[in-house]
Scaffold this motif. Sequence first.
Motif, PDB file in Angstrom:
ATOM      1  N   THR A  45       1.566 -82.211 -39.810  1.00  0.00           N
ATOM      2  CA  THR A  45       1.504 -82.270 -41.279  1.00  0.00           C
ATOM      3  C   THR A  45       0.049 -82.116 -41.700  1.00  0.00           C
ATOM      4  O   THR A  45      -0.749 -83.049 -41.562  1.00  0.00           O
ATOM      5  CB  THR A  45       2.065 -83.594 -41.811  1.00  0.00           C
ATOM      6  N   PRO A  46      -0.370 -80.946 -42.157  1.00  0.00           N
ATOM      7  CA  PRO A  46      -1.794 -80.755 -42.466  1.00  0.00           C
ATOM      8  C   PRO A  46      -2.285 -81.533 -43.668  1.00  0.00           C
ATOM      9  O   PRO A  46      -3.463 -81.827 -43.778  1.00  0.00           O
ATOM     10  CB  PRO A  46      -1.897 -79.249 -42.718  1.00  0.00           C
ATOM     11  N   MET A  76      -4.537 -75.077 -33.025  1.00  0.00           N
ATOM     12  CA  MET A  76      -3.869 -74.462 -34.170  1.00  0.00           C
ATOM     13  C   MET A  76      -4.762 -74.621 -35.401  1.00  0.00           C
ATOM     14  O   MET A  76      -5.320 -75.690 -35.655  1.00  0.00           O
ATOM     15  CB  MET A  76      -2.512 -75.113 -34.420  1.00  0.00           C
ATOM     16  N   TYR A  77      -4.872 -73.541 -36.173  1.00  0.00           N
ATOM     17  CA  TYR A  77      -5.672 -73.512 -37.388  1.00  0.00           C
ATOM     18  C   TYR A  77      -4.734 -73.263 -38.562  1.00  0.00           C
ATOM     19  O   TYR A  77      -3.930 -72.319 -38.532  1.00  0.00           O
ATOM     20  CB  TYR A  77      -6.715 -72.397 -37.313  1.00  0.00           C
ATOM     21  N   VAL A  78      -4.828 -74.102 -39.567  1.00  0.00           N
ATOM     22  CA  VAL A  78      -3.948 -73.991 -40.734  1.00  0.00           C
ATOM     23  C   VAL A  78      -4.810 -73.895 -41.977  1.00  0.00           C
ATOM     24  O   VAL A  78      -5.764 -74.667 -42.144  1.00  0.00           O
ATOM     25  CB  VAL A  78      -2.998 -75.196 -40.846  1.00  0.00           C
ATOM     26  N   GLN A  79      -4.449 -72.973 -42.837  1.00  0.00           N
ATOM     27  CA  GLN A  79      -5.147 -72.815 -44.123  1.00  0.00           C
ATOM     28  C   GLN A  79      -4.109 -72.679 -45.224  1.00  0.00           C
ATOM     29  O   GLN A  79      -3.216 -71.840 -45.151  1.00  0.00           O
ATOM     30  CB  GLN A  79      -6.041 -71.577 -44.077  1.00  0.00           C
ATOM     31  N   VAL A  80      -4.228 -73.549 -46.247  1.00  0.00           N
ATOM     32  CA  VAL A  80      -3.314 -73.521 -47.391  1.00  0.00           C
ATOM     33  C   VAL A  80      -4.147 -73.336 -48.636  1.00  0.00           C
ATOM     34  O   VAL A  80      -5.143 -74.045 -48.835  1.00  0.00           O
ATOM     35  CB  VAL A  80      -2.478 -74.811 -47.493  1.00  0.00           C
ATOM     36  N   SER A  81      -3.784 -72.374 -49.460  1.00  0.00           N
ATOM     37  CA  SER A  81      -4.566 -72.035 -50.655  1.00  0.00           C
ATOM     38  C   SER A  81      -3.766 -72.296 -51.909  1.00  0.00           C
ATOM     39  O   SER A  81      -2.539 -72.198 -51.913  1.00  0.00           O
ATOM     40  CB  SER A  81      -4.994 -70.561 -50.615  1.00  0.00           C
ATOM     41  N   PHE A  82      -4.475 -72.611 -52.995  1.00  0.00           N
ATOM     42  CA  PHE A  82      -3.833 -72.756 -54.295  1.00  0.00           C
ATOM     43  C   PHE A  82      -4.824 -72.379 -55.385  1.00  0.00           C
ATOM     44  O   PHE A  82      -6.031 -72.397 -55.183  1.00  0.00           O
ATOM     45  CB  PHE A  82      -3.303 -74.176 -54.523  1.00  0.00           C
ATOM     46  N   ALA A  83      -4.311 -72.017 -56.588  1.00  0.00           N
ATOM     47  CA  ALA A  83      -5.137 -71.677 -57.748  1.00  0.00           C
ATOM     48  C   ALA A  83      -4.764 -72.587 -58.898  1.00  0.00           C
ATOM     49  O   ALA A  83      -3.951 -73.486 -58.746  1.00  0.00           O
ATOM     50  CB  ALA A  83      -4.962 -70.217 -58.125  1.00  0.00           C
ATOM     51  N   SER A  84      -5.317 -72.342 -60.080  1.00  0.00           N
ATOM     52  CA  SER A  84      -5.165 -73.295 -61.178  1.00  0.00           C
ATOM     53  C   SER A  84      -4.526 -72.707 -62.422  1.00  0.00           C
ATOM     54  O   SER A  84      -4.799 -73.139 -63.523  1.00  0.00           O
ATOM     55  CB  SER A  84      -6.532 -73.863 -61.556  1.00  0.00           C
ATOM     56  N   LEU A  85      -3.685 -71.687 -62.278  1.00  0.00           N
ATOM     57  CA  LEU A  85      -2.941 -71.141 -63.409  1.00  0.00           C
ATOM     58  C   LEU A  85      -1.481 -71.548 -63.281  1.00  0.00           C
ATOM     59  O   LEU A  85      -0.948 -71.618 -62.169  1.00  0.00           O
ATOM     60  CB  LEU A  85      -3.034 -69.616 -63.442  1.00  0.00           C
ATOM     61  N   PHE A  86      -0.842 -71.775 -64.404  1.00  0.00           N
ATOM     62  CA  PHE A  86       0.573 -72.127 -64.403  1.00  0.00           C
ATOM     63  C   PHE A  86       1.334 -71.033 -65.107  1.00  0.00           C
ATOM     64  O   PHE A  86       1.196 -70.851 -66.303  1.00  0.00           O
ATOM     65  CB  PHE A  86       0.799 -73.465 -65.112  1.00  0.00           C
ATOM     66  N   SER A 133       5.617 -82.206 -48.807  1.00  0.00           N
ATOM     67  CA  SER A 133       4.504 -81.896 -47.915  1.00  0.00           C
ATOM     68  C   SER A 133       4.915 -80.820 -46.923  1.00  0.00           C
ATOM     69  O   SER A 133       6.092 -80.684 -46.568  1.00  0.00           O
ATOM     70  CB  SER A 133       4.042 -83.155 -47.171  1.00  0.00           C
ATOM     71  N   LEU A 134       3.906 -80.059 -46.477  1.00  0.00           N
ATOM     72  CA  LEU A 134       4.145 -78.981 -45.534  1.00  0.00           C
ATOM     73  C   LEU A 134       4.175 -79.537 -44.124  1.00  0.00           C
ATOM     74  O   LEU A 134       3.286 -80.302 -43.722  1.00  0.00           O
ATOM     75  CB  LEU A 134       3.041 -77.923 -45.663  1.00  0.00           C
ATOM     76  N   PHE A 148      -9.734 -79.434 -43.140  1.00  0.00           N
ATOM     77  CA  PHE A 148      -9.275 -80.681 -42.526  1.00  0.00           C
ATOM     78  C   PHE A 148      -9.250 -80.511 -41.010  1.00  0.00           C
ATOM     79  O   PHE A 148      -9.206 -79.398 -40.508  1.00  0.00           O
ATOM     80  CB  PHE A 148      -7.869 -81.049 -43.019  1.00  0.00           C
ATOM     81  N   ARG A 149      -9.206 -81.639 -40.285  1.00  0.00           N
ATOM     82  CA  ARG A 149      -9.074 -81.612 -38.825  1.00  0.00           C
ATOM     83  C   ARG A 149      -7.816 -82.357 -38.434  1.00  0.00           C
ATOM     84  O   ARG A 149      -7.419 -83.317 -39.076  1.00  0.00           O
ATOM     85  CB  ARG A 149     -10.288 -82.244 -38.148  1.00  0.00           C
ATOM     86  N   GLY A 150      -7.172 -81.954 -37.352  1.00  0.00           N
ATOM     87  CA  GLY A 150      -5.924 -82.598 -36.939  1.00  0.00           C
ATOM     88  C   GLY A 150      -5.793 -82.688 -35.443  1.00  0.00           C
ATOM     89  O   GLY A 150      -6.766 -82.744 -34.714  1.00  0.00           O
ATOM     90  N   LYS A 151      -4.531 -82.668 -34.949  1.00  0.00           N
ATOM     91  CA  LYS A 151      -4.249 -82.944 -33.539  1.00  0.00           C
ATOM     92  C   LYS A 151      -4.158 -81.675 -32.715  1.00  0.00           C
ATOM     93  O   LYS A 151      -3.951 -80.599 -33.214  1.00  0.00           O
ATOM     94  CB  LYS A 151      -2.918 -83.676 -33.407  1.00  0.00           C
ATOM     95  N   LYS A 152      -4.213 -81.967 -31.391  1.00  0.00           N
ATOM     96  CA  LYS A 152      -3.872 -80.933 -30.431  1.00  0.00           C
ATOM     97  C   LYS A 152      -2.368 -80.972 -30.220  1.00  0.00           C
ATOM     98  O   LYS A 152      -1.736 -82.012 -30.377  1.00  0.00           O
ATOM     99  CB  LYS A 152      -4.595 -81.202 -29.110  1.00  0.00           C
ATOM    100  N   LEU A 153      -1.787 -79.819 -29.884  1.00  0.00           N
ATOM    101  CA  LEU A 153      -0.355 -79.765 -29.596  1.00  0.00           C
ATOM    102  C   LEU A 153      -0.115 -80.386 -28.223  1.00  0.00           C
ATOM    103  O   LEU A 153      -0.362 -79.772 -27.188  1.00  0.00           O
ATOM    104  CB  LEU A 153       0.142 -78.323 -29.643  1.00  0.00           C
ATOM    105  N   THR A 154       0.364 -81.675 -28.212  1.00  0.00           N
ATOM    106  CA  THR A 154       0.429 -82.437 -26.959  1.00  0.00           C
ATOM    107  C   THR A 154       1.579 -82.021 -26.075  1.00  0.00           C
ATOM    108  O   THR A 154       1.517 -82.170 -24.857  1.00  0.00           O
ATOM    109  CB  THR A 154       0.560 -83.929 -27.277  1.00  0.00           C
ATOM    110  N   ASN A 155       2.678 -81.509 -26.605  1.00  0.00           N
ATOM    111  CA  ASN A 155       3.849 -81.186 -25.808  1.00  0.00           C
ATOM    112  C   ASN A 155       3.929 -79.710 -25.436  1.00  0.00           C
ATOM    113  O   ASN A 155       4.981 -79.188 -25.107  1.00  0.00           O
ATOM    114  CB  ASN A 155       5.130 -81.587 -26.544  1.00  0.00           C
TER     115      ASN A 155
END
Length: 1165
Positions: free
Chosen positions: A994-995, A1017-1027, A977-978, A1081-1088
């Motif tokens: 961990t997005p 923070m905004y995170v975008q992870v992309s993937f395709a379907s060719l091997f 996992s990222l 997806f939605r996640g947390k604020k950077l608390t620290n």
Amino acid sequence: MANSNRLSGIFLLLVPELSYNAPLLFLYRLRWLQVDLRERVEVTAVATQGRFGSPDWVTSYMLLYSDTGRAWKQFRQEDNIGTFPGNTNSDGTVHHKLSHSIRTRFLRFLPVDWSPGGWMGLRVEVYGCAYKSDVADFNGRSSLLYRFNQKSTSTVKDVISLRFKSQRADGVLVHGEGQRGDYITLELHKGRLSLHINLDDAKMHPSSGHVSVFLGSLLDDQHWHSVLIERFNKQINFTVDRLTKHVRTGGLDDSLEVDYELSFGGIPLPGKPGTFLRKNFHGCMENLYYNGVNIIDLAKRRKPQIYSGNVTFTCSEPQLVSATFLSSSSSFLSLPLDAATETLSVTFQFQTWNREGMLLSAWLRRESERLLLLLVHGQLRLTHHRSALQSQALSDGQWHTVSISMGGFQVSLSVDDKPPSTMQLKDIAQPGRSLVIGGCPSVLTNQGCRNPTMAYQGCMRSVIINNQPINFNLVQQGLLGNYSKLQFDICGIRDRCLPNYCEHDGECSQSWNTFFCDCSGTGYTGATCHNSIFEPSCEAHRLTGSASGFFSIDPDGSGPLKSTVVYCNITDDKVWTVVNHNSTEMVRVQGSSLQKPHVMKFNYSASLEQLRTLVSKSEQCQQEVVYLCRKSRLFNTWDGTPLSWWLDRAGERRTYWGGFLPGVQQCACSLDENCIDMNHFCNCDADRSSWENDTGVLSYKEHLPVTEILIGDTNRSGSEAIYRVGSLHCYGDRFLWNAASFYQESSYLHFPTLQAELSVDTSLYFKTTAPSGVFLEHLGTKDFIRVELSASTNLSTTLYQHKCGIKMVKVPHIHVASVARGTASRQRGFLGCIRSLNINGMTLDLEERAKMTPGVSSGCPGHCSSQNSLCHNRGKCIEKSSGYVCDCTHSAYGGPNCKKEVSVSFESGSSVTYTFQEPFSVMRNHSRQSSAIFAQSSNSRESIAFSFLTTQTPAMLLTVNTYHQQYMAIILAHNGSLQIWYRLNRDKEPDIFTPMSLNLANGELHRVQIHREGRDMYVQVSFASLFVRGFIGCLSSVQFNHLAPLKAAILNRGSSLVNVLGNLVESNCGELADKSSSRSFRGKKLTNAAQSDSAVIGGLIAAVVLITLCALGVMTRFLYRHRHERTRQMASVKEKDHQPRPELRYRAELDLHSAMRDSRKEYFI
């Protein structure tokens, strides 16, 4: 009819007043006025008037002519227009000079339209002169032999002229041959003339000197046709009825050797060499000349050099009368049948181009039974109930004979000379009371007569029913049968593929009314294969976003030249077009002299015409000539005679070896003033035994490319030369960015004559803010084409033709962008920019014309704003005088459009460290206060993007460290996992984000994009379907804010800012990064996070990439964002971002009189 006195060799033939009145109208359904000139004359003009003092006149008419008064042919002008405009009143005279004279005895004026307030009234005058001819009649078994005075004759020039009319589609007109294999044969084959000539010795060179030319069509129409053959050496001009083809024979010889005799009308002994058709000619010839000798006159006077075999000297006229079925929906001929007849036999000849149609329908005595003869997909199909007979394809424009016989239990069908096919019936078939040729009459629809396809459309003659010939004159007078939409005494068939309007080798096919072009494999498209499917240049390929490679280009667009394959080098700011030839390697030369020189000819991958067009359209061209010598001179002779030279594209000798200004016997060292011996203009002319270099770059466009090189001084002891002529390199497209800006509605650019035959294609780019205006207008005396922008902001095209016909338009001049006062439209002129205006493959030089035209300026500003989508991935568009370039300095991508990914494969333990420089005070570790001041002045955000693939975990992908012990890290955990680690406050623990829980260490390519804005923070992870397997350790397209660390590591490995450990190999792992799908997806604020978190940008930053990666794979896309966005902060940011900037307001003030703005989009039409 009365003849006037001769006027300058022209006779005036006056026809007394004639008009149509009611008694004459109902005698014939087709109304016409026929003139008998008593003998054949040469008619050059006609004139018409209406009926004197009445409202009766003819407003348009057709002109027909005939030698016999039975078989007629319609006169057509040069542009295939078949009607003449007539009168607008009863007394005015309308005179028409014929585009070509006709030799005839009978003329028929056929009214098409007449006075709306009266009837048809017509007076005519015919102008012409006497016509005399020598005529010979050939019956299909006869010929004329012209014997030479000597055994054989050899000629380098021949002229053969004759006129003929034929009763058959096949036959030999002229034939001669020699013992060594020379021959000339002119023959009629399927209604076309073919000329076959061979000038070479057939034994030594069997096919090298042979040439065949085909011309004409439908020449067996029983009307006169003219032929002219002119040969001088290998050049041949072949003309049939004003259509000419120019060809050259092959082989070595220039002379035609013919033994003993030349035969006309046939070949005395069949099977001789050079014979392609053994049928003799059946028809008439007149005015037959061979090299100035009147052959028929010699035969009539029984001269000894002429042998006449069964030839008569009056032209026999056949009694065939044709009828034309004009409509594919309503033409028919209904004929009665004898009720007492038990059998039926029908014979006729037909001629058509249509592949569908009903030829014949016969009712039988048994109810609901019919015998149908149909054309289906060009084949004859005879049907009776469910039984059918079928023939070969017959829709070829040739005359075909069809015979149908029905009696008892069988029906037979015979076509041409083929054996009949028979169909057995279950019951005895007996004919009914009538049959219909063509389609079904509407009055018989209720009786079940319906056209299965279309009605027959074509010509028909020699109709015989039950051994009784049908007299078309009786039908025409209403005394026999009934008909609709038929024209008698004429076959109106036309070959619409002659001339062939399908361009660029498109294949022409036709129906009765139109023609079609098959453009398959030509590289062109459109109705006439007119429009090229290829880009005109490598510069145009760059605009489409293409990378370097081999491409097909068509430099003249829709012009006559075909496309060619070139290599486009699109890696630099200049786009280079590279054309290779057959010898680009180093060539060593020894033993050559002026008497026996070394010669190398260069054959390019494009023709010389294509190269000439390519060079002329390019901004600059060059060709490198590498020349090394040892005791081998170029020019150093006592009399200045050059010892080596090269030929330019025109075949002219050139003796300079470098530079863009053609000099005489100079090399590059002379231009640079650094020759080893200043007494000579070339290093090689020093004649030293050591190797010297006279390499130069030829850049004078009018001489390029090099077509041949000759080396002549390597025959002395120790003499030697080595040379290499490089490929032709050109860059730039002079016309792609050729533009003009129009500031006044009254301004226009004027260009000379446009020769527009069947097709006109026009393309241009434009941009404007004006709601309407005329882009382009082609103006003629009666015809015009206008392209304009309408007030509704829709692009509209107006095409007006004064005349109907195949030829679209002929115009004497062109106006671009607006119309002059007094033209056809008086429309509002165009305000804006026009560039790359191309008409029929020719690009007009707008800039040059604009320099001398008020209200118009050269060029068009704002290329970048019009084409801003061409610089991708943060690339910056930079304006140039002609076009633009993309600056990819701050992009993670490279290439001319910032679309080429920068990728690296890593081995285990390899890394890249990039150090970002900071203000001097921070680098010197000044006080915390000064650092905080700098931090406050920067943005508290960062944007990161990269692609990766791996199968190993855990892995450190990227880390960023600051001078103040702040950091962020992007890693793959043990489960793949990222994870994103942020530590913005050194006194607190890092935030771990961990997005998603998906395993990204799966050998697939993933694209990660991270954007931090304060605590969000905004995170975008992309993937395709060719091997796709096979890469090991790959990272690509790394972007950190405005910097590209990985790209800098590849391009600047010697820089002090870049530290590379291990082995890096350039790769292409990110090529699938753009082919993605997404989830969010939605996640947390950077608390620290600390309040002063902008130090991530303001401090010293190091990006370290440690990856063990493998195969290229597939991307998925994810978006993560905090549930509780700070709405007030984001709103203030948006408000700040959308504030109008002062420089934009200032730029708007520089708008070209509101006619165009740099931000306006550019359109292509």
